[in-house]
Scaffold this active site. Structure first.
Site, PDB file in Angstrom:
ATOM      1  N   SER A 142       0.865  -1.184   0.000  1.00  0.00           N
ATOM      2  CA  SER A 142       0.000   0.000   0.000  1.00  0.00           C
ATOM      3  C   SER A 142       0.900   1.233   0.000  1.00  0.00           C
ATOM      4  O   SER A 142       2.086   1.142   0.381  1.00  0.00           O
ATOM      5  CB  SER A 142      -0.853   0.011   1.273  1.00  0.00           C
ATOM      6  OG  SER A 142      -1.523   1.241   1.436  1.00  0.00           O
ATOM      7  N   TYR A 155      -2.584  -1.206  10.345  1.00  0.00           N
ATOM      8  CA  TYR A 155      -2.472  -1.337   8.890  1.00  0.00           C
ATOM      9  C   TYR A 155      -1.128  -0.795   8.408  1.00  0.00           C
ATOM     10  O   TYR A 155      -0.425  -1.443   7.618  1.00  0.00           O
ATOM     11  CB  TYR A 155      -3.627  -0.573   8.240  1.00  0.00           C
ATOM     12  CG  TYR A 155      -3.781  -0.778   6.751  1.00  0.00           C
ATOM     13  CD1 TYR A 155      -4.494  -1.857   6.247  1.00  0.00           C
ATOM     14  CD2 TYR A 155      -3.241   0.137   5.845  1.00  0.00           C
ATOM     15  CE1 TYR A 155      -4.666  -2.025   4.878  1.00  0.00           C
ATOM     16  CE2 TYR A 155      -3.401  -0.030   4.478  1.00  0.00           C
ATOM     17  CZ  TYR A 155      -4.116  -1.105   3.995  1.00  0.00           C
ATOM     18  OH  TYR A 155      -4.278  -1.271   2.644  1.00  0.00           O
TER      19      TYR A 155
HETATM   20  P1  NAD Z   1     -11.478  -6.210  -0.491  1.00  0.00           P
HETATM   21  O1  NAD Z   1     -12.113  -6.131   0.853  1.00  0.00           O
HETATM   22  O2  NAD Z   1     -12.290  -5.906  -1.696  1.00  0.00           O
HETATM   23  O3  NAD Z   1     -10.821  -7.617  -0.707  1.00  0.00           O
HETATM   24  C1  NAD Z   1     -10.116  -8.250   0.307  1.00  0.00           C
HETATM   25  C2  NAD Z   1     -10.115  -9.715   0.034  1.00  0.00           C
HETATM   26  O4  NAD Z   1      -9.430 -10.364   1.110  1.00  0.00           O
HETATM   27  C3  NAD Z   1     -11.527 -10.313  -0.045  1.00  0.00           C
HETATM   28  O5  NAD Z   1     -11.556 -11.255  -1.108  1.00  0.00           O
HETATM   29  C4  NAD Z   1     -11.664 -10.977   1.299  1.00  0.00           C
HETATM   30  O6  NAD Z   1     -12.547 -12.086   1.246  1.00  0.00           O
HETATM   31  C5  NAD Z   1     -10.238 -11.415   1.550  1.00  0.00           C
HETATM   32  N1  NAD Z   1      -9.968 -11.694   2.942  1.00  0.00           N
HETATM   33  C6  NAD Z   1     -10.206 -10.917   4.018  1.00  0.00           C
HETATM   34  N2  NAD Z   1      -9.870 -11.572   5.143  1.00  0.00           N
HETATM   35  C7  NAD Z   1      -9.404 -12.779   4.754  1.00  0.00           C
HETATM   36  C8  NAD Z   1      -8.936 -13.913   5.447  1.00  0.00           C
HETATM   37  N3  NAD Z   1      -8.873 -13.943   6.786  1.00  0.00           N
HETATM   38  N4  NAD Z   1      -8.550 -14.984   4.731  1.00  0.00           N
HETATM   39  C9  NAD Z   1      -8.623 -14.991   3.380  1.00  0.00           C
HETATM   40  N5  NAD Z   1      -9.078 -13.945   2.666  1.00  0.00           N
HETATM   41  C10 NAD Z   1      -9.464 -12.863   3.358  1.00  0.00           C
HETATM   42  O7  NAD Z   1     -10.194  -5.267  -0.384  1.00  0.00           O
HETATM   43  P2  NAD Z   1      -9.198  -4.667  -1.476  1.00  0.00           P
HETATM   44  O8  NAD Z   1      -9.311  -3.199  -1.395  1.00  0.00           O
HETATM   45  O9  NAD Z   1      -9.342  -5.344  -2.791  1.00  0.00           O
HETATM   46  O10 NAD Z   1      -7.815  -5.044  -0.786  1.00  0.00           O
HETATM   47  C11 NAD Z   1      -6.933  -6.017  -1.297  1.00  0.00           C
HETATM   48  C12 NAD Z   1      -5.535  -5.687  -0.841  1.00  0.00           C
HETATM   49  O11 NAD Z   1      -5.147  -4.428  -1.372  1.00  0.00           O
HETATM   50  C13 NAD Z   1      -5.385  -5.589   0.688  1.00  0.00           C
HETATM   51  O12 NAD Z   1      -4.164  -6.165   1.086  1.00  0.00           O
HETATM   52  C14 NAD Z   1      -5.371  -4.094   0.904  1.00  0.00           C
HETATM   53  O13 NAD Z   1      -4.677  -3.742   2.079  1.00  0.00           O
HETATM   54  C15 NAD Z   1      -4.639  -3.621  -0.339  1.00  0.00           C
HETATM   55  N6  NAD Z   1      -4.826  -2.218  -0.637  1.00  0.00           N
HETATM   56  C16 NAD Z   1      -6.073  -1.742  -0.928  1.00  0.00           C
HETATM   57  C17 NAD Z   1      -6.225  -0.389  -1.198  1.00  0.00           C
HETATM   58  C18 NAD Z   1      -7.548   0.212  -1.527  1.00  0.00           C
HETATM   59  O14 NAD Z   1      -7.646   1.446  -1.577  1.00  0.00           O
HETATM   60  N7  NAD Z   1      -8.582  -0.572  -1.770  1.00  0.00           N
HETATM   61  C19 NAD Z   1      -5.108   0.455  -1.172  1.00  0.00           C
HETATM   62  C20 NAD Z   1      -3.870  -0.065  -0.878  1.00  0.00           C
HETATM   63  C21 NAD Z   1      -3.745  -1.420  -0.611  1.00  0.00           C
END
Ligand code: NAD
Length: 260
Positions: A142, A155
């Site tokens: 991130s 986080y």
């Molecule tokens: P999201 O909530 O859409 O997806 C998260 C996924 O992780 C889902 O499929 C969920 O089922 C899965 N998950 C959650 N807990 C879990 C567990 N205990 N075991 C297995 N799977 C699990 O979120 P996203 O925004 O797509 O985030 C994905 C990654 O990207 C994360 O690591 C997040 O920190 C990172 N990220 C997101 C953003 C953003 O703005 N959305 C920015 C920077 C980084």
């Protein structure tokens, strides 16, 4: 990374993980979709990718907060497909609160899912990748792996940690044709971000539109959310032959946030 490979993407039933699974399948790779539940809808995600891209897919349930399940995910994928050539550590959760009020169980869950799970999947995947003569590891970090924001102590700590893990793994495996890199997204409008808007509204005492404008997109000079497809394209590049010498580093896809 030539021809058809097998990719495991943790947390890939929604958001960024799903987009990465779809993009790797579009490149002809078999994909393992993962989350912590085991519903018909979870399996349908994997089935839809298979029929759309004419690749083999599987849904494998594994809770990334549990070390044994992280390691079993890799073992099951290797057993089913014969190899794990690409590992994308994407599963992640978020909680927003002042550090002195941060719930202990939320701290533990975020460190487990956003950081320790990658240690476990990587440890399990390394022997499999070495056996196959190479591999690609992509950790979804991130902008918060590079800089901090208030109210996100767990986080930010987990994401800074995964940057260190990325560099260490890259150094250890550089001679094995296994690369390890991170992607650092800015704000992407996924369910994870939607879910934190109410908490941000509370923490900052702002309404929804103000939080989006002044807290989230305030950080992104482009004033636009990043798309899941843009993150997926970065992952596809890091998994390609062209990225064979890109190792132990990160790709920021954050609209310029961390340039400041
Ligand atoms: P999201 O909530 O859409 O997806 C998260 C996924 O992780 C889902 O499929 C969920 O089922 C899965 N998950 C959650 N807990 C879990 C567990 N205990 N075991 C297995 N799977 C699990 O979120 P996203 O925004 O797509 O985030 C994905 C990654 O990207 C994360 O690591 C997040 O920190 C990172 N990220 C997101 C953003 C953003 O703005 N959305 C920015 C920077 C980084």
């Amino acid at each position: 990374m030539a021809t058809r490979k097998t990719a495991v993407i943790t947390g890939s039933t929604s958001g960024i993980g799903l987009a990465i699974a779809q993009a790797l399948a579009a490149k002809g790779h078999n994909v393992v979709v993962n989350s912590f539940s085991d519903t018909a809808a979870d399996h349908a995600v994997a089935d839809a990718i298979a029929s759309q891209h004419k690749v083999n897919t599987a849904y494998i349930k594994a809770d990334m907060s549990k070390p044994a399940e992280c390691r079993a995910l890799i073992a099951k994928a290797a057993e089913k497909f014969g190899s794990v050539d690409i590992l994308v550590n994407n599963a992640g959760i978020q909680h927003v609160a002042p550090v002195e009020e941060f719930p202990i169980e939320k701290w533990d869950a975020i460190i487990a899912i956003n950081l320790s799970s990658a240690f476990h999947t990587i440890a399990a995947a390394i022997p499999v990748m070495k056996n196959a003569g190479g591999g690609r590891i992509v950790n979804i970090a991130s902008a918060h792996g590079l800089v901090a924001s208030p109210f996100k102590s767990a986080y930010v700590s987990a994401k800074h940690g995964i940057m260190g893990l990325t560099k260490t793994v890259a150094l250890e495996l550089a001679r094995e044709k296994i690369t390890c890199n991170a992607i650092c997204p800015g704000y992407v409008l996924t369910p994870l971000v939607e879910a934190q808007i109410p908490d941000q509204m509370k923490a900052h005492n702002m309404d929804r539109e103000t939080v989006i404008r002044e807290v989230m997109l305030d950080k992104q000079p482009t004033k636009e959310f990043v798309t899941v497809e843009q993150i997926a394209a970065a992952a596809v590049f890091l998994c390609s032959d062209a990225a064979a010498q890109v190792n132990g580093t990160h790709l920021s896809v954050d609209g310029g946030w961390t340039a400041a």
